[in-house]
Design a protein around this motif. Sequence first.
Motif, PDB file in Angstrom:
ATOM      1  N   GLU A   1      52.215 -43.086 -24.458  1.00 56.12           N
ATOM      2  CA  GLU A   1      53.508 -43.754 -24.995  1.00 56.12           C
ATOM      3  C   GLU A   1      54.154 -42.883 -26.130  1.00 56.12           C
ATOM      4  OE1 GLU A   1      53.287 -48.482 -23.949  1.00 56.12           O
ATOM      5  OE2 GLU A   1      53.397 -47.841 -26.047  1.00 56.12           O
TER       6      GLU A   1
ATOM      7  N   PHE B   1      54.898 -28.052 -23.132  1.00 53.98           N
ATOM      8  CA  PHE B   1      53.620 -28.035 -23.506  1.00 53.98           C
ATOM      9  C   PHE B   1      53.117 -27.496 -24.453  1.00 53.98           C
ATOM     10  CE2 PHE B   1      49.312 -27.412 -21.632  1.00 53.98           C
ATOM     11  CZ  PHE B   1      49.058 -26.160 -22.113  1.00 53.98           C
TER      12      PHE B   1
ATOM     13  N   GLN C   1      65.567 -32.574 -27.018  1.00 51.97           N
ATOM     14  CA  GLN C   1      65.487 -31.745 -26.083  1.00 51.97           C
ATOM     15  C   GLN C   1      64.250 -32.031 -25.073  1.00 51.97           C
ATOM     16  OE1 GLN C   1      64.168 -28.184 -28.642  1.00 51.97           O
ATOM     17  NE2 GLN C   1      65.819 -28.542 -30.160  1.00 51.97           N
ATOM     18  N   LYS C   2      64.037 -30.936 -24.434  1.00 48.72           N
ATOM     19  CA  LYS C   2      63.346 -31.082 -23.199  1.00 48.72           C
ATOM     20  C   LYS C   2      61.515 -31.298 -23.797  1.00 48.72           C
ATOM     21  CE  LYS C   2      62.550 -26.433 -21.479  1.00 48.72           C
ATOM     22  NZ  LYS C   2      62.786 -25.650 -20.275  1.00 48.72           N
ATOM     23  N   VAL C   3      60.669 -31.886 -22.841  1.00 47.80           N
ATOM     24  CA  VAL C   3      59.284 -31.861 -23.319  1.00 47.80           C
ATOM     25  C   VAL C   3      58.633 -30.398 -23.146  1.00 47.80           C
ATOM     26  CG1 VAL C   3      57.230 -33.134 -22.628  1.00 47.80           C
ATOM     27  CG2 VAL C   3      59.404 -34.409 -22.275  1.00 47.80           C
TER      28      VAL C   3
ATOM     29  N   TYR D   1      51.572 -32.645 -25.306  1.00 49.34           N
ATOM     30  CA  TYR D   1      53.109 -31.964 -25.201  1.00 49.34           C
ATOM     31  C   TYR D   1      53.807 -32.472 -26.552  1.00 49.34           C
ATOM     32  CZ  TYR D   1      52.050 -31.021 -20.312  1.00 49.34           C
ATOM     33  OH  TYR D   1      51.637 -30.613 -19.124  1.00 49.34           O
TER      34      TYR D   1
ATOM     35  N   PHE E   1      50.928 -39.875 -18.759  1.00 51.10           N
ATOM     36  CA  PHE E   1      51.374 -39.927 -20.402  1.00 51.10           C
ATOM     37  C   PHE E   1      51.328 -41.152 -21.131  1.00 51.10           C
ATOM     38  CE2 PHE E   1      53.576 -35.612 -20.805  1.00 51.10           C
ATOM     39  CZ  PHE E   1      53.480 -35.119 -19.644  1.00 51.10           C
TER      40      PHE E   1
ATOM     41  N   GLN F   1      58.064 -33.170 -28.034  1.00 51.26           N
ATOM     42  CA  GLN F   1      59.514 -33.187 -27.461  1.00 51.26           C
ATOM     43  C   GLN F   1      60.413 -33.483 -28.895  1.00 51.26           C
ATOM     44  OE1 GLN F   1      60.885 -36.744 -25.181  1.00 51.26           O
ATOM     45  NE2 GLN F   1      62.601 -35.350 -24.364  1.00 51.26           N
TER      46      GLN F   1
ATOM     47  N   MET G   1      58.410 -36.047 -31.056  1.00 57.22           N
ATOM     48  CA  MET G   1      57.438 -37.028 -30.187  1.00 57.22           C
ATOM     49  C   MET G   1      56.384 -36.000 -29.811  1.00 57.22           C
ATOM     50  SD  MET G   1      57.004 -40.173 -29.316  1.00 57.22           S
ATOM     51  CE  MET G   1      58.277 -41.242 -28.339  1.00 57.22           C
TER      52      MET G   1
ATOM     53  N   PHE H   1      53.234 -36.390 -27.174  1.00 49.58           N
ATOM     54  CA  PHE H   1      52.687 -36.908 -26.084  1.00 49.58           C
ATOM     55  C   PHE H   1      51.264 -36.311 -25.517  1.00 49.58           C
ATOM     56  CE2 PHE H   1      56.186 -39.361 -24.748  1.00 49.58           C
ATOM     57  CZ  PHE H   1      57.276 -38.958 -24.962  1.00 49.58           C
TER      58      PHE H   1
END
Lengths: 107, 113
Positions: free
Chosen positions: B106, B45, B41-43, B35, B104, B37, B89, B91
């Motif tokens: 870090e 896929f 903003q939102k995470v 994922y 998830f 981010q 970021m 994930f």
Amino acid sequence: GIQVEQSPPDLILQEGANSTLRCNFSDSVNNLQWFHQNPWGQLINLFYIPSGTKQNGRLSATTVATERYSLLYISSSQTTDSGVYFCAVDSWGKLQFGAGTQVVVTP
Amino acid sequence: EPEVTQTPSHQVTQMGQEVILRCVPISNHLYFYWYRQILGQKVEFLVSFYNNEISEKSEIFDDQFSVERPDGSNFTLKIRSTKLEDSAMYFCATRTGSGNTIYFGEGSWLTVV
């Protein structure tokens, strides 16, 4: 795809206050998770809760799958509760995240 | 609680360079995900991976992205030629089976300059 809406977008709380965060989703799901993203960006699992109610310390969550919503309760908030709270729903094998609720707890 | 481990925690790279982000899944997990981010903003896929192949990918996951599990343990995300807009970021996430809790890592901060 499935839509996930969280409310409120922002929340400012005084330490010790209680609050409720809401997550609405547009279709049936087989998984729903709540996460806390801390100031360092880490996503911390809070609850795996496709239905029913769970409690973990000062946090609890309820999902009513038939009505397509979930609630996260924070009781006796502390400054360490600050951060962004995300709900994410699992539809067909991947998590779809909401936009999050930014929570600030002031001393 | 078992952990998903990601490296590096932060990488700065020049535009056009290749980047490899690494993930060590929880040992008995079978489903793997990336994922991303973007700041504020939102995470989102990117891709899911099961049984040594991609099971689903998003529109974001274009030809410059690839994933593999070369040695049966590490799960990697490669960005072939980074762009400024790849700064985010990233994930890694894993789980035992479909419908179960997803765990998830870090995250790996990627900054493209």
